[in-house]
Each structure stands twice: as C-alpha cells, then as structure tokens.
Design an enzyme around this catalytic site. Structure first.
Site, PDB file in Angstrom:
ATOM      1  N   ASN A  27      27.915  30.387  44.094  1.00 48.10           N
ATOM      2  CA  ASN A  27      28.730  29.931  42.979  1.00 48.10           C
ATOM      3  C   ASN A  27      28.405  30.752  41.734  1.00 48.10           C
ATOM      4  O   ASN A  27      28.381  31.979  41.836  1.00 48.10           O
ATOM      5  CB  ASN A  27      28.701  28.408  42.784  1.00 48.10           C
ATOM      6  N   ASP A  28      28.180  30.173  40.599  1.00 50.88           N
ATOM      7  CA  ASP A  28      28.208  30.849  39.297  1.00 50.88           C
ATOM      8  C   ASP A  28      27.559  32.231  39.249  1.00 50.88           C
ATOM      9  O   ASP A  28      26.426  32.403  39.720  1.00 50.88           O
ATOM     10  CB  ASP A  28      27.470  30.007  38.255  1.00 50.88           C
ATOM     11  N   GLN A  44      24.359  32.170  41.794  1.00 47.92           N
ATOM     12  CA  GLN A  44      23.821  30.986  42.441  1.00 47.92           C
ATOM     13  C   GLN A  44      24.065  31.092  43.942  1.00 47.92           C
ATOM     14  O   GLN A  44      25.202  31.316  44.387  1.00 47.92           O
ATOM     15  CB  GLN A  44      24.473  29.737  41.868  1.00 47.92           C
ATOM     16  N   PHE A  87      18.436  27.331  38.708  1.00 47.41           N
ATOM     17  CA  PHE A  87      19.822  27.193  38.262  1.00 47.41           C
ATOM     18  C   PHE A  87      20.221  28.376  37.362  1.00 47.41           C
ATOM     19  O   PHE A  87      19.436  29.280  37.098  1.00 47.41           O
ATOM     20  CB  PHE A  87      19.998  25.858  37.539  1.00 47.41           C
ATOM     21  N   ASP A 153      21.679  26.423  31.918  1.00 46.17           N
ATOM     22  CA  ASP A 153      22.526  27.615  31.848  1.00 46.17           C
ATOM     23  C   ASP A 153      22.284  28.444  30.581  1.00 46.17           C
ATOM     24  O   ASP A 153      23.212  28.717  29.812  1.00 46.17           O
ATOM     25  CB  ASP A 153      24.017  27.247  31.935  1.00 46.17           C
ATOM     26  N   GLU A 209      29.102  23.422  30.462  1.00 46.60           N
ATOM     27  CA  GLU A 209      28.291  24.271  31.321  1.00 46.60           C
ATOM     28  C   GLU A 209      28.492  25.744  30.974  1.00 46.60           C
ATOM     29  O   GLU A 209      29.477  26.135  30.351  1.00 46.60           O
ATOM     30  CB  GLU A 209      28.658  24.030  32.791  1.00 46.60           C
ATOM     31  N   TRP A 292      34.893  23.713  42.293  1.00 50.28           N
ATOM     32  CA  TRP A 292      34.178  22.627  42.968  1.00 50.28           C
ATOM     33  C   TRP A 292      35.150  21.723  43.724  1.00 50.28           C
ATOM     34  O   TRP A 292      36.273  21.501  43.305  1.00 50.28           O
ATOM     35  CB  TRP A 292      33.386  21.809  41.952  1.00 50.28           C
TER      36      TRP A 292
END
Length: 465
Positions: A27-28, A44, A87, A153, A209, A292
């Site tokens: 992900n990110d 991620q 994270f 983050d 976020e 998501w």
C-alpha cells in the site's frame, strides 16, 4: 522459524511499468527521495501474504522514475520501537546520509486492532540499500496530550537551516489535523502545535493520513488523505479521499491560511500520495493506485497493489495539475495506430495490454469505452459538452460513478496509460485525472463513439524493457 515469502504465480494482472510489490501486499508509498543518483521509493509491504499484515518497508530505486530495480526490504518490524509494524514515513538526505523517519505501531495485546499506540523513529543508510535503525529511537515518543492514538505518517523537509516534520493526527474532539515539529539535528524535536485542522468531519474528515507539505509557485500546499469525509453529490465519493489545501504558510508564526479541500485524483483508485522535489526542480507525486476494501483479484496470484506513474505537479490558479513525468516517453515503442477519429472502427482491438493513447478532439459529446473480449463494457468515460463534464462509469463499481468538470475549451485532450490491470486517464494536460484498476482476461478493446467526431489519435506500444 523463518516465514516463507509470498510468490507471484501469474503475470496476468501484473504491470510492466508500474511498480508492484516484489512479494505479497503493497500500500502507501513511503520515503520518496533522491539519493546518490537514484530515485528511491519505499512502500508499505507485507511480504509473506498478499494481504495487509505487520507492515515492512519494501524498496525500489530508479535512475529515471520509470525503470525500477527491486531492492531488499529496507525496514522490518519487531524491535521495541516498532513492535507491530513499520508504518508510513518519509526520507531526507543530510550530510551524505539517507535518513528515513517512520511510525512505529504497537498493539496493547488485547486482540483489539483499534487499541494501539504509535511513535516516530529514525533509520539511516550510507549506501541507500542497507539500513540501520537509530539506537536511541524513538525520536518522538508519544502523541500530544490533546490527541487520540492516531499519530502517524511523518513527512520531513528542511527549510532555512531547520528540519520540520508533520504528522497525521486526530484531536480529542474527533477532528483530523496535521501537527508540526521542528529540529536542528533530526534527533531532538520541538512540538510547534497544529499546522491545520479539519473544520468538520463531514466536510474535511476525522483523521488526516499521509500528509505532505511543500511550496510551489509562491504558494503552500498541504496534501493529505482525510478519512470519513461525506460524499457530496459528484465529489468525495471514494471510501477515503486524497486531496489538498492551497494557502500561505508563515513559518515564524506557524500559521497556515488556506482555502477549501480539493480532490487530487478523480478516479476510484488513488490514495496516500507522497511528493519529492527532483534535482531539476520538479515537484513529483506518486500514489497508491488502489483503495481500501477493494477486492484485489490479483491476490490469487500471490501479490496485491501497485503504485501510480510518477506525476509532475504544477499549480495554475490554485488548482493542481498532474501529468506523467516526461520520462514516460522512453517507454514508447512502435506505433500501433494513428489517424482521424471515427465511430466505426475501434481505436484498439486488443493488440496490447501496455499502451499509451493520445487523443485530441473537438469539444463535443463523446463516449470512450473499454471493452473485454466479449465486447462488454468495463469502463466508460462520457463527456457532456454542454456542461464541460466528464462522467466515468466503472462496471465493477455499479452506481458509483466518478466526475470531473473542466474549464470551457474548444478542444479536449486525453492521454491514457494502460498497463495490464490499470489505466491512468489524464484530461486537459492533467487538469483532471482518473486512476482506475480493472481486470480482464485479454487486452481491452477501446472504442470512441460520437456524432461526426472531429479529432485525431496516436497509439504507442509501451515497452518496459
């Protein structure tokens, strides 16, 4: 006992020139930075299964932002400062060393995934490949007293000889915000307070976020991904949003005066973007090309998720434009088709699953359709000339269309980049962008329909090798 890494078992949906995970889940994007002649992107990553799990930092680097070299996992969780996850975060170069700042994630052990705490940590590297966690982590041990447990983050930058970091946060009144810290040395951080805060959950969200903050054309941009914004007819229709505020920031007073929240991408599949300033002065952004709670059919093949093409940001009249970095043109191979538009023949007949399509046509009603091998519509992009409005219909998302309105113009330009299971559609040189994942058993057939179409097209085969 060593875990077994997830193995990619099929390439049917796997992109050729978008970055996807070497193993498992992605992900990110994280740590987007230029160091020792390479662009580095981290992400991620859960490398053991194609699903979200204890987060690691996957890693790749590129000389040109297009051809990526996969590198070993940069950071793995399990130390005292990041017990249950490494994270998201960012990177910065100081005195020839690459530093990463990231959030350590920790559960309280009561099997409640919403019962956690978070802190901020450093890692560093002298070669851009092997990373060491700072021995005195965490560098920011806890969230401010007026916030909830959402504290993550970090995005770092340098300004006027000082280092700054912002964090996504939620205040105790349930509103999203970005908070800011300052340091002289990267290790000791002074809390300055809020940089900006949501004015209401329904309009601006309850948690912000993946924040980013930068100057462009004499203005300041706060880029973030708010959660829980309510959809407003044709806007904010994703589960979670990614967008920006344009304003002016006073470093001395820590005051950010800004306008309204604007979406950055109009598609179904865009989240958690991060930027860097390239050596030649371009502000480049890259995002997670998913959302998501999506189905991720590629999970069956041992992987999940990908990143967008890197895009150059420009600011025109307080509106951010995004267009693919010019380096994407190095992918162009043979011309698959060109000429004047017609409603009779398809633009593309399924010849390739990695193509670039450039379209220029008069501002008139038209419909651009992606079809599968059974000539069933997958994605349709309709333009309403009277209202200068685009409507994207994705047939995997029924009753969940996406919209974009452009400035009045006599001509429409579209640039489409298709890579196996993703299409990125750039409208009017990036005034609007639709990022869409799609899944077909064969390269798509693409048609454009309209009355007396006036315009022309060019189609390139794109080759990642």
């Amino acid at each position: 006992m060593l875990k077994e890494l997830s193995t990619v078992t099929s390439l049917r949906y796997r992109p050729e020139f978008h970055l996807a995970p070497t193993f498992g889940w992605m992900n990110d994007p994280n740590g987007f930075v230029y160091f020792q002649g390479y662009y580095h992107i981290f992400y991620q990553n859960y490398p053991y299964k194609p699903e979200w799990g204890p987060m690691h930092w996957g890693h790749a680097r590129s000389r040109d932002l297009i051809h990526w070299e996969n590198l070993p996992i940069a950071l793995a969780p399990g130390d005292d400062e990041d017990t249950n996850g490494v994270f998201s975060g960012s990177g910065i170069v100081k005195n020839g060393r690459l530093y990463l700042i990231y959030t350590g994630h920790h559960y309280y052990g009561d099997n409640n995934t919403e019962h956690f705490w978070q802190n901020q940590n450093l890692a560093y590297s002298d070669d851009g490949v092997h990373f060491t966690k700072y021995e005195h982590n965490p560098v920011i041990s806890q969230a401010p007293s007026d916030s909830t447990h959402h504290f993550r983050d970090p995005k770092i930058w340098e300004y006027d000889g000082m280092y700054y970091v912002i964090l996504g946060n939620q205040s105790q009144d349930g509103l999203g915000r970005v908070i800011i810290y300052r340091s002289e040395n990267l290790f000791d951080w002074e809390y300055l307070g809020e940089l900006d805060k949501s004015r209401s959950v329904s309009n601006e969200g309850d948690m912000w976020e993946c924040p980013d903050f930068f100057a462009i054309n004499g203005r300041h941009v706060l880029l973030t991904s708010p959660m829980k914004i309510e959809s407003q007819q044709q806007k904010f229709r994703n589960l979670y949003q990614t967008g920006y505020f344009i304003g002016q920031y006073d470093y001395a007073k820590n005051q950010f005066k800004r306008g309204k929240f604007q979406e950055l991408d109009n598609g179904h599949d865009f989240y958690a973007s991060q930027t860097l300033l390239s050596p030649d002065g371009r502000r480049i952004v890259i995002g997670w090309a998913d959302m998501w709670e999506s189905e991720f059919p590629e999970k069956e093949d041992g992987w999940a998720g990908m990143l967008t093409l890197p895009r150059e940001l420009t600011l025109i009249d307080d509106h951010l434009f995004m267009r693919p970095v010019t380096e994407v043109h190095t992918l162009r191979g043979r011309v698959l088709g060109s000429g004047n538009l017609t409603s009779v023949q398809p633009l593309l007949k399924g010849e390739s699953s990695t193509v670039e399509i450039q379209l220029t046509l008069a501002a008139q009603n038209f419909n651009l359709c992606f079809q599968n091998s059974q000539e069933q519509d997958i994605i349709s992009l309709h333009f309403d000339a009277a209202n200068q409005e685009f409507q994207l219909i994705h047939h995997a998302h029924p009753q969940d269309d996406r919209f974009a309105t452009i400035e009045q113009s006599s001509d429409i330009t579209l640039a489409l980049y298709i890579d196996k299971s993703i299409v990125e559609i750039f409208v009017q040189n990036g005034a609007a962008v639709f990022t869409e994942r799609f899944y077909t058993n064969a390269p798509p057939v693409i048609r454009i329909n309209g009355n007396n179409l006036l315009g022309h097209f060019m189609i390139y085969q794109l080759d990642a090798q």
